[in-house]
Design a protein around this motif. Structure first.
Motif, PDB file in Angstrom:
ATOM      1  N   PHE B  17       0.887  -1.174  -0.040  1.00 27.92           N
ATOM      2  CA  PHE B  17      -0.155  -0.134  -0.178  1.00 27.92           C
ATOM      3  C   PHE B  17       0.999   1.191  -0.149  1.00 27.92           C
ATOM      4  O   PHE B  17       0.599   2.089  -0.653  1.00 27.92           O
ATOM      5  CB  PHE B  17      -1.050   0.217   1.299  1.00 27.92           C
ATOM      6  N   ASP B  22      -3.453   0.192  -4.710  1.00 29.73           N
ATOM      7  CA  ASP B  22      -5.086   0.415  -4.428  1.00 29.73           C
ATOM      8  C   ASP B  22      -5.672  -0.929  -3.751  1.00 29.73           C
ATOM      9  O   ASP B  22      -6.375  -0.631  -2.899  1.00 29.73           O
ATOM     10  CB  ASP B  22      -5.913   0.947  -5.449  1.00 29.73           C
ATOM     11  N   LEU B  54      -5.844  -1.536   8.488  1.00 29.45           N
ATOM     12  CA  LEU B  54      -6.570  -0.471   6.990  1.00 29.45           C
ATOM     13  C   LEU B  54      -7.870   0.201   7.604  1.00 29.45           C
ATOM     14  O   LEU B  54      -8.266   1.153   7.293  1.00 29.45           O
ATOM     15  CB  LEU B  54      -6.378  -1.124   6.081  1.00 29.45           C
ATOM     16  N   ILE B  59      -7.780   3.556   5.339  1.00 28.63           N
ATOM     17  CA  ILE B  59      -7.612   3.195   4.030  1.00 28.63           C
ATOM     18  C   ILE B  59      -8.525   2.548   3.399  1.00 28.63           C
ATOM     19  O   ILE B  59      -8.788   2.502   2.336  1.00 28.63           O
ATOM     20  CB  ILE B  59      -5.984   2.529   4.094  1.00 28.63           C
ATOM     21  N   ARG B  63      -9.793  -3.343   0.889  1.00 31.39           N
ATOM     22  CA  ARG B  63      -8.506  -2.942  -0.396  1.00 31.39           C
ATOM     23  C   ARG B  63      -7.640  -4.715  -0.225  1.00 31.39           C
ATOM     24  O   ARG B  63      -6.817  -4.386  -0.778  1.00 31.39           O
ATOM     25  CB  ARG B  63      -7.915  -1.855  -0.254  1.00 31.39           C
ATOM     26  N   SER B  94      -6.716   4.407  -3.665  1.00 33.29           N
ATOM     27  CA  SER B  94      -6.579   4.334  -2.114  1.00 33.29           C
ATOM     28  C   SER B  94      -6.257   5.899  -1.614  1.00 33.29           C
ATOM     29  O   SER B  94      -5.776   6.590  -2.350  1.00 33.29           O
ATOM     30  CB  SER B  94      -5.750   3.493  -1.629  1.00 33.29           C
TER      31      SER B  94
END
Lengths: 308, 113, 221
Positions: B17, B22, B54, B59, B63, B94
């Protein structure tokens, strides 16, 4: 001795003693104590005043003792080692004795987790066994644990609590023996519902020769309802209420359960007072002090002896 | 080269990441079929931990995802890959890539693995 | 070993908020073994902080280091050449390690990335439990090798209390009654005589109650 505990005098004279307990209020209103004490006065030889039981903050035990003493009741101060280190314990023992409290019950105290301040720091500097020993040393030898002499020794009839129903059973009697060796003059038991198990306990205590060394005051609590029995069984650690006891009160219609609870309590006291090794009855009528006279009188234990 | 998804750790997944991914798709062997006994089970636990991280730093937990496939399931792999890409496209770039685009105009070229 | 638990990431992000260039410092000692402050945790934490900060539009530069031990001066000194190039150090060693860094690097703010727990053991992968409170006066030879100070919620010396039910402590169903364990063990060792003895009041001056403790070994200096 003039200032001796009334409870001790009654027991020494060979009577079955009666004690009850008074939980101080969650506030500073002395009238609440006086009101409860009015139900107790005349029905008991001494009355326990609890010390922040279940770690819920209440008026101090010593203050409660003084309030009931004013009404002519022989106070029995409960003292837990949860909240005080040995300095505070010694100091409170001196203070209570100076103010004329003559009965002491040494306890560990419920863990603070159960109270309204679960974030409090616990103390447990010495344990209840050692508190018994400390009070006895300060009474009989007139010295502090440090070895220094007291200006005026303590005058306490020293007691402790036992729970014959807690686990593991095999150390219950050895533990009582330890408490007696530490200096306990009397013991008050956890509320008894399982009479069979209690009889075994007393027999085992007899085998150890403890019945002559310590006065055993059997604890009873009248049940108000089958619901209360179930609640206590579920929520109170070490509470042994057999199914037949719950069934007996539960078989009554709801409105008659309280009366049944009292009847059962009276029967139980009558059985207990005839048992070998039982020196007294400790009636813990939790928030039901108004029924004390009915229960104690019903069991044939009134009027209380007056010993000069 | 990863010999087994058991070699993947949280730091490696987060690194993807940081490097501009993404989304990250972890594909391991079928559970119970690991050549190293439980490598894919460990990978799943690590993927779940990264999922949690995440989520806490916004985020977007979706993902990252773990799939289990055998070497003979080529078409299933393709279907999973399409499904995951679809999911990421829907989520969009992201937040890291969004921030990078807005601050210095550089968009990461790295693709989701 | 000394155990610990990670601080919530939100709390850490708040701590590092004022800074743009920090060190995240791990330790290869106890905290590596209990998976809270080793090299791997440094990588994960640094990545997490970088991602969170960048997503929030304000990048942070992080140097990732892991010392052999943060509680020994020779390893701590290895950080000296570069520590002042950074605005703060986020340490994920135990409280002793963090304080030792703070003591050595006086102008750099030190931030704790974990909450230090207790002296304990690994009961199984992912589960640690307390065994010792470092009270400075060991009685394990009398209690079947099980510590009453640590394993009893009330640190009783003559337990168990009335709250012991079928081996479980009243405080929490996941806590075993320390005194039940002691009794079981004394029985197995045929040492129940120890149970029946009144134990002297514990001296707490050798514990924390006597103030911060120090061990001085003249023979080693």
């Amino acid at each position: 001795m003039k200032s001796e505990s009334n409870l001790k005098r009654v027991l020494d004279a060979g009577h079955i003693s009666v004690t009850a307990e008074c939980g101080p209020p969650r506030g500073a209103d002395p009238e609440i104590v006086r009101k409860k004490a009015a139900f107790v006065a005349g029905n008991v030889d001494a009355c326990n005043v609890t010390d922040n039981q279940t770690a819920v903050v209440r008026m101090s035990s010593l203050a409660g003792c003084m309030l009931i003493k004013e009404l002519g009741i022989d106070p029995l101060i409960q003292m837990v080692v949860r909240d005080r280190n040995r300095i505070a314990l010694q100091s409170d023992l001196l203070g209570a004795s100076a103010l004329g409290v003559r009965n002491l019950l040494c306890l560990s105290g419920d863990h603070q987790k159960f109270g309204d301040d679960p974030q409090a720091k616990n103390v447990f500097d010495i344990d209840s066994m050692q508190l018994i020993h400390m009070a006895k040393t300060m009474r009989d030898e007139g010295v502090f644990p440090s070895g220094d002499k007291l200006d005026g020794a303590l005058q306490f009839y020293i007691g402790c609590a036992v729970n014959p129903f807690a686990d593991p059973y095999e150390i219950r009697v050895p533990r009582l023996k330890l408490k007696v060796e530490a200096g306990a003059d009397f013991v008050q038991t956890q509320c008894i519902y399982n009479m069979e198990k209690f009889k075994t306990y007393i027999e085992d205590a007899k085998k150890e020769g403890l019945l002559d060394k310590v006065k055993i005051l059997a604890g009873v609590t009248p049940l108000k309802s089958a619901g209360m029995a179930k609640f206590m069984r579920r929520m109170v650690a070490g509470m042994d209420i057999p199914d037949e006891v719950v069934k007996r009160i539960g078989d009554e219609p709801k409105e008659k359960q309280a009366a049944k609870g009292i009847e059962m309590c009276i029967e139980q006291i009558q059985e207990l007072k005839e048992m070998e090794g039982i020196a007294g009855i400790h009636v813990m009528a939790i928030e039901w002090e108004e029924k004390l006279e009915e229960i104690i009188g019903g069991a044939g234990l009134l009027p209380r002896p007056v010993i000069e | 080269m990863l010999p087994c998804t058991g070699r993947i750790d949280e730091a490696l997944l987060l690194k993807a990441f940081e490097n501009g991914a993404d989304g990250v798709m972890v594909v391991g062997c079928l559970e119970g079929d690991c050549h190293y006994v439980n490598g894919n089970i460990r990978a799943r636990a690590r993927v779940e931990r990264v999922y949690g991280i995440l989520e806490t730093i916004n985020i977007g937990p979706d993902r990252i995802r773990m799939y289990n496939l055998s070497a003979g399931e080529g078409s299933k792999f393709a279907a999973y890959a399409n499904e995951f890409v679809e999911q990421i496209l829907e989520l969009g770039p992201s937040p890291i890539n969004v921030a990078r685009t807005s601050t210095d105009g550089i968009t990461s070229q790295e693709e989701a693995a | 070993m000394i155990t610990g638990t990670p601080k919530p990431i939100g709390e850490i992000l708040e701590m590092v908020e004022p800074y743009d260039k920090i060190i995240v410092a791990g330790c290869h000692g106890c905290v590596t073994v209990c998976r809270v402050g080793g090299e791997k945790e440094v990588q994960v934490l640094a990545s997490t902080i970088r991602l969170a900060r960048e997503a929030g539009g304000r990048k942070i530069e992080i140097k990732e280091v892991s010392l052999e031990r943060q509680c020994d001066p020779e390893y701590v000194e290895l950080m000296r050449p570069y520590v002042e190039d950074y605005q703060a150090v986020l340490s994920i060693a135990c409280g002793a390690g963090i304080q030792f860094l703070a003591e050595k690097f006086t102008v750099t703010p030190l931030l704790p990335g974990i909450n230090t727990g207790f002296l304990g053991v690994t009961e199984r992968q992912g589960e640690w439990a307390e065994r010792c409170q470092g009270c400075g006066d060991c009685v394990l030879h009398l209690t079947g090798g099980i510590c009453p100070v640590t394993r009893c919620a009330k640190s009783l010396f003559h337990g168990p209390c009335g709250g012991s039910v079928q081996g479980v402590c009243e405080v929490d169903k996941d806590i075993k009654c320390g005194w039940q364990l002691i009794i079981d063990r004394l029985k197995a060792l045929d040492q129940m005589d120890n149970y029946g003895k009144l134990k002297p009041y514990k001296g707490w001056s050798s514990a924390r109650d006597g103030g911060p403790r120090r061990i001085l070994r003249e023979d080693m200096i």
